[in-house]
Design a protein around this motif. Sequence first.
Motif, PDB file in Angstrom:
ATOM      1  N   LYS A   5     -34.147  10.204  77.584  1.00  0.00           N
ATOM      2  CA  LYS A   5     -32.953  10.303  78.053  1.00  0.00           C
ATOM      3  C   LYS A   5     -32.074  11.638  77.232  1.00  0.00           C
ATOM      4  N   GLU A  25     -30.859  15.156  78.453  1.00  0.00           N
ATOM      5  CA  GLU A  25     -29.321  15.717  78.458  1.00  0.00           C
ATOM      6  C   GLU A  25     -29.345  16.886  77.645  1.00  0.00           C
ATOM      7  N   TYR A  77     -30.498  19.873  79.471  1.00  0.00           N
ATOM      8  CA  TYR A  77     -29.769  20.274  80.451  1.00  0.00           C
ATOM      9  C   TYR A  77     -28.299  20.769  80.073  1.00  0.00           C
ATOM     10  N   LYS A  78     -27.663  20.347  78.869  1.00  0.00           N
ATOM     11  CA  LYS A  78     -26.410  20.960  78.424  1.00  0.00           C
ATOM     12  C   LYS A  78     -26.652  22.532  77.903  1.00  0.00           C
ATOM     13  N   VAL A 103     -26.062  15.466  84.151  1.00  0.00           N
ATOM     14  CA  VAL A 103     -25.210  15.125  83.003  1.00  0.00           C
ATOM     15  C   VAL A 103     -23.606  15.885  83.202  1.00  0.00           C
TER      16      VAL A 103
END
Length: 75
Positions: A47, A51, A54-55, A74
């Motif tokens: 996870k 995240e 994705y950021k 996110v």
Amino acid sequence: SVAYKRLEFLGDKIMNLVISQALFTTFPTQDNGFLTQTAPRFIANSKDSNEFMYKIACKWKLDKYLIMNNSDRVN
């Protein structure tokens, strides 16, 4: 297929480059030992790593090219 495996290889190398660059700029005073030990936390399929990636994709405005479930996004 062979083509998929080649793209997967390329994608892995690009992710390693992105993670390395992000860690290098995020922790400018840390030595290479710290960076080497920290990088695997973001490369593993977890996870936290999802995240993190994705950021980065959002920061670089690449998120519009991602195919993912809404639950994986996110805020």
